[in-house]
Structures are given as structure tokens and as C-alpha cells.
Design a protein around this motif. Structure first.
Motif, PDB file in Angstrom:
ATOM      1  N   LYS A  80      40.272  39.190  63.793  1.00 17.43           N
ATOM      2  CA  LYS A  80      39.689  38.299  63.389  1.00 17.43           C
ATOM      3  C   LYS A  80      38.631  38.906  62.262  1.00 17.43           C
ATOM      4  O   LYS A  80      37.837  39.069  61.341  1.00 17.43           O
ATOM      5  N   GLU A  81      38.047  40.408  62.760  1.00 20.01           N
ATOM      6  CA  GLU A  81      37.374  41.445  61.881  1.00 20.01           C
ATOM      7  C   GLU A  81      37.781  41.785  60.833  1.00 20.01           C
ATOM      8  O   GLU A  81      37.704  41.852  59.958  1.00 20.01           O
ATOM      9  N   MET A  82      39.460  42.277  60.971  1.00 16.79           N
ATOM     10  CA  MET A  82      40.055  42.396  59.545  1.00 16.79           C
ATOM     11  C   MET A  82      40.334  41.503  58.752  1.00 16.79           C
ATOM     12  O   MET A  82      40.591  41.604  57.805  1.00 16.79           O
ATOM     13  N   ALA A  83      40.648  40.604  59.237  1.00 15.88           N
ATOM     14  CA  ALA A  83      40.729  39.004  58.195  1.00 15.88           C
ATOM     15  C   ALA A  83      39.690  39.474  57.651  1.00 15.88           C
ATOM     16  O   ALA A  83      39.700  38.299  56.303  1.00 15.88           O
ATOM     17  N   GLU A  84      38.580  39.003  58.181  1.00 20.80           N
ATOM     18  CA  GLU A  84      36.920  38.285  57.512  1.00 20.80           C
ATOM     19  C   GLU A  84      36.790  39.421  56.632  1.00 20.80           C
ATOM     20  O   GLU A  84      36.077  39.377  55.577  1.00 20.80           O
ATOM     21  N   VAL A 133      38.139  45.935  30.219  1.00 13.93           N
ATOM     22  CA  VAL A 133      38.156  46.982  30.689  1.00 13.93           C
ATOM     23  C   VAL A 133      38.590  48.108  32.064  1.00 13.93           C
ATOM     24  O   VAL A 133      38.977  47.745  32.893  1.00 13.93           O
ATOM     25  N   GLY A 134      37.025  48.105  32.040  1.00 14.14           N
ATOM     26  CA  GLY A 134      36.694  48.891  32.941  1.00 14.14           C
ATOM     27  C   GLY A 134      36.420  48.415  33.783  1.00 14.14           C
ATOM     28  O   GLY A 134      36.617  48.234  35.547  1.00 14.14           O
ATOM     29  N   CYS A 135      35.860  46.321  33.975  1.00 18.85           N
ATOM     30  CA  CYS A 135      35.847  45.865  35.303  1.00 18.85           C
ATOM     31  C   CYS A 135      37.613  45.843  36.067  1.00 18.85           C
ATOM     32  O   CYS A 135      37.601  45.885  36.941  1.00 18.85           O
ATOM     33  N   LEU A 136      38.295  45.251  35.249  1.00 18.04           N
ATOM     34  CA  LEU A 136      39.509  45.183  35.294  1.00 18.04           C
ATOM     35  C   LEU A 136      40.359  46.583  36.200  1.00 18.04           C
ATOM     36  O   LEU A 136      40.985  47.125  37.485  1.00 18.04           O
ATOM     37  N   ALA A 137      39.935  47.637  35.317  1.00 19.88           N
ATOM     38  CA  ALA A 137      40.690  49.028  35.726  1.00 19.88           C
ATOM     39  C   ALA A 137      39.990  49.170  37.475  1.00 19.88           C
ATOM     40  O   ALA A 137      40.894  50.109  38.024  1.00 19.88           O
ATOM     41  N   SER A 138      38.778  48.956  37.409  1.00 17.64           N
ATOM     42  CA  SER A 138      37.480  49.334  39.061  1.00 17.64           C
ATOM     43  C   SER A 138      37.754  48.999  39.883  1.00 17.64           C
ATOM     44  O   SER A 138      38.538  48.847  41.019  1.00 17.64           O
ATOM     45  N   THR A 139      39.339  47.343  39.559  1.00 20.56           N
ATOM     46  CA  THR A 139      39.674  47.214  41.076  1.00 20.56           C
ATOM     47  C   THR A 139      40.647  47.869  41.204  1.00 20.56           C
ATOM     48  O   THR A 139      41.027  47.695  42.972  1.00 20.56           O
ATOM     49  N   SER A 140      41.323  48.632  40.943  1.00 18.21           N
ATOM     50  CA  SER A 140      42.273  49.204  41.703  1.00 18.21           C
ATOM     51  C   SER A 140      41.802  50.183  42.353  1.00 18.21           C
ATOM     52  O   SER A 140      42.336  50.760  43.809  1.00 18.21           O
ATOM     53  N   PHE A 141      40.172  50.813  42.310  1.00 19.72           N
ATOM     54  CA  PHE A 141      39.430  51.285  43.251  1.00 19.72           C
ATOM     55  C   PHE A 141      38.709  50.672  44.886  1.00 19.72           C
ATOM     56  O   PHE A 141      38.324  51.349  45.209  1.00 19.72           O
ATOM     57  N   LEU A 142      38.532  49.260  43.793  1.00 18.25           N
ATOM     58  CA  LEU A 142      37.955  48.592  44.816  1.00 18.25           C
ATOM     59  C   LEU A 142      38.783  47.910  46.298  1.00 18.25           C
ATOM     60  O   LEU A 142      38.558  47.978  47.554  1.00 18.25           O
ATOM     61  N   GLU A 143      39.912  48.500  46.188  1.00 19.96           N
ATOM     62  CA  GLU A 143      41.131  47.705  46.601  1.00 19.96           C
ATOM     63  C   GLU A 143      41.044  48.670  47.913  1.00 19.96           C
ATOM     64  O   GLU A 143      41.845  49.304  48.074  1.00 19.96           O
ATOM     65  N   GLU A 144      40.760  47.847  49.646  1.00 19.77           N
ATOM     66  CA  GLU A 144      40.636  48.991  50.291  1.00 19.77           C
ATOM     67  C   GLU A 144      42.598  49.192  50.603  1.00 19.77           C
ATOM     68  O   GLU A 144      42.840  48.358  51.270  1.00 19.77           O
ATOM     69  N   ASP A 145      42.325  50.452  50.936  1.00 27.62           N
ATOM     70  CA  ASP A 145      44.180  50.888  51.773  1.00 27.62           C
ATOM     71  C   ASP A 145      44.282  50.157  53.282  1.00 27.62           C
ATOM     72  O   ASP A 145      45.168  49.162  52.653  1.00 27.62           O
ATOM     73  N   TYR A 147      43.678  46.627  54.040  1.00 28.43           N
ATOM     74  CA  TYR A 147      44.496  45.549  53.630  1.00 28.43           C
ATOM     75  C   TYR A 147      45.847  45.586  53.112  1.00 28.43           C
ATOM     76  O   TYR A 147      46.073  44.508  53.200  1.00 28.43           O
ATOM     77  N   LYS A 148      46.248  46.661  52.245  1.00 29.53           N
ATOM     78  CA  LYS A 148      47.864  46.396  51.266  1.00 29.53           C
ATOM     79  C   LYS A 148      48.280  45.949  52.522  1.00 29.53           C
ATOM     80  O   LYS A 148      49.660  45.707  51.633  1.00 29.53           O
TER      81      LYS A 148
END
Length: 263
Positions: A80-84, A133-145, A147-148
Motif C-alpha cells: 500500500k505504501e509503494m502504491a500511494e 521544455v524545461g518542465c518536460l525535461a524535468s519529468t525524466s529526473f522526477l520519475e523515481e527508479d 516505481y519504474k
């Protein structure tokens, strides 16, 4: 081999200390010691987590056999913690992605406001475009490993929590349906004058002064549609995981990963 003997063997093979494994399972070293000494079993959630950590099936862990069965547990257990945490991450990704596309769309407005004069429209266009473009590029850094993997494997949940997720997903769909309609209407209203001009139904001289408003409406529509759909996709990935994993794109990606691993 008993469960305790298998746990001890798997832990040693991975090079984990009892403290390290206890930390991964959110339990105590004493609990690990008791399990390895045959003084009880972990709860179901912990068993599934052990299976994920060591890449073995529940069948192998619980049956008194020495070899791992070829029939592995069909899925990656998600607490549950990981899903949230994943849902919170999806909301953050939705915010940055939608803002990025919003500002990129706005970058076209100065072109019409400043009468297509590059000396005036170039700087604000670059500013809007850079922010987008900066906002879009930042999404690649925001995605935590961590959750992949949720996008790479079939998922397993506690049954009660899965029911809760389904209810929340259905409620979100109903709530966001209004926003999706507003977003689509905003985009359509903005695109309509541009479409009329492209089809030469109304002259460009008449419509050009209204193009900044049209682009603004399209930008708002893009923001709403992107934000709501990204959040809903996060809920759908968890609550309707069977539908997600049955998609052709998911199966093709999994086959490619397997081929790469074999190489």
C-alpha cells in the motif's frame, strides 16, 4: 529444506545481513532470526516481499522442497505504501508535463501579438518555450527508479486494498469526466478559428487578431487534458493492471527486455 533454511540460504547468496534484510522488509533483526530458526512464518505481505527481493515464488518458499518450482508467482507484489507513493509521483509528473505543454503552446502567442515582427516576439517566445521544455525535461529526473518496475511487470496487491483502488479509480473517472469535457471544449474552441482560416472559409485578415485568444484556449485545453489523463493513467495502471499488461505495447516491451537480459 524448510522455509527457514531457504530464507537463510537466499540471504547468504545475496550477501545480506539479517539487519539489511530486516530493513528491506520493514521488520526487526530478531524477526529474521526467528524465521530462519523455524520459529514461525512472516505474514503474507512479508512473504510476497521476500519473493520479490530474492526472485522466487511463494510455492518455493512455503513447500518443503530444495529446488525452486518453474511456476513462479505471476506478478510483482506492491505494498500500500509503494502504491500511494507511486500515485503521488504520478500527480507530480502530471503537473510538470501539463505545465510544459501549456507553456510550449503559449510560445506561439507573441508571434501574433507583435504582428509577426521577430524583433519583438522572439524573446517572449524563447522564454515561454524554454520554460515549457524545461518542465518536460524535468519529468525524466522526477520519475523515481523504485516505481519504474510497476510499468514493467504484472502487479499483485492485497485484495482489500485493490478493491479500495478500484473504487477510487472509478470515483476519479467520474470526477475528471467534467474536467475532460471542459478541456476538450476549450481546445476545440481555440482550434475552430484556426481551422476556418486554414480552409479559407473566413479570411486571415479578419481572424488573425483573435489567434492569441485561440491559442490561449488551446493551451488551457492541453493543460487540463494532459493533467487529468496522466493522473488517471496512474490509477489505471494499479487498479486495472490486467488491462494494462494485456496491451500489445506492454508485451512487446517485456519481450525486448527479456532478449536484452539474455544477451
Amino acid at each position: 529444506m524448510t522455509f527457514g533454511e531457504k530464507l537463510f540460504k537466499l540471504r547468504k547468496e545475496k550477501g545480506f545481513s539479517q539487519e539489511a534484510l530486516a530493513e528491506k522488509l520493514n521488520t526487526t533483526r530478531q524477526a529474521i532470526s526467528k524465521w530462519e530458526n523455524g520459529q514461525g512464518y512472516p505474514e503474507t505481505e512479508k512473504l510476497l516481499m521476500i519473493g520479490n527481493i530474492f526472485g522466487v515464488s511463494m510455492d518455493y518458499l512455503l513447500k518443503d522442497t530444495s529446488e525452486q518450482s518453474n511456476e513462479t508467482e505471476a506478478g510483482y507484489y506492491v505494498s500500500k505504501e509503494m502504491a500511494e507513493g507511486f500515485l503521488l509521483s504520478s500527480k507530480k509528473m502530471a503537473r510538470y508535463t501539463s505545465f510544459g505543454l501549456f507553456f510550449i503552446a503559449l510560445a506561439f502567442i507573441p508571434y501574433f501579438i507583435f504582428n509577426q515582427d521577430p524583433t519583438n516576439y522572439l524573446i517572449p517566445t524563447i522564454i515561454f518555450g524554454t520554460i515549457g521544455v524545461g518542465c518536460l525535461a524535468s519529468t525524466s529526473f522526477l520519475e523515481e527508479d523504485q516505481y519504474k518496475i510497476l510499468k514493467q511487470e504484472p502487479l499483485l496487491f492485497d485484495e482489500k486494498y485493490l478493491q479500495e483502488l478500484n473504487i477510487r479509480y472509478e470515483n476519479r473517472k467520474k470526477k475528471y469526466a467534467i474536467f475532460m469535457i471542459v478541456g476538450f471544449a476549450s481546445f476545440a474552441m481555440g482550434f475552430f478559428p484556426i481551422g476556418l482560416e486554414k480552409k479559407n472559409i473566413i479570411s486571415a485578415d479578419f481572424l488573425t487578431p483573435y489567434f492569441p485568444i485561440s491559442i490561449g484556449l488551446m493551451a488551457v485545453g492541453i493543460y487540463i487534458l494532459t493533467h487529468t489523463s496522466t493522473i488517471l493513467d496512474g490509477y489505471k495502471l494499479l487498479a486495472k493492471n490486467e488491462l494494462y499488461t494485456n496491451r500489445l505495447r506492454f508485451k512487446l516491451r517485456k519481450k525486448v527486455r527479456q532478449k536484452v537480459d539474455e544477451l
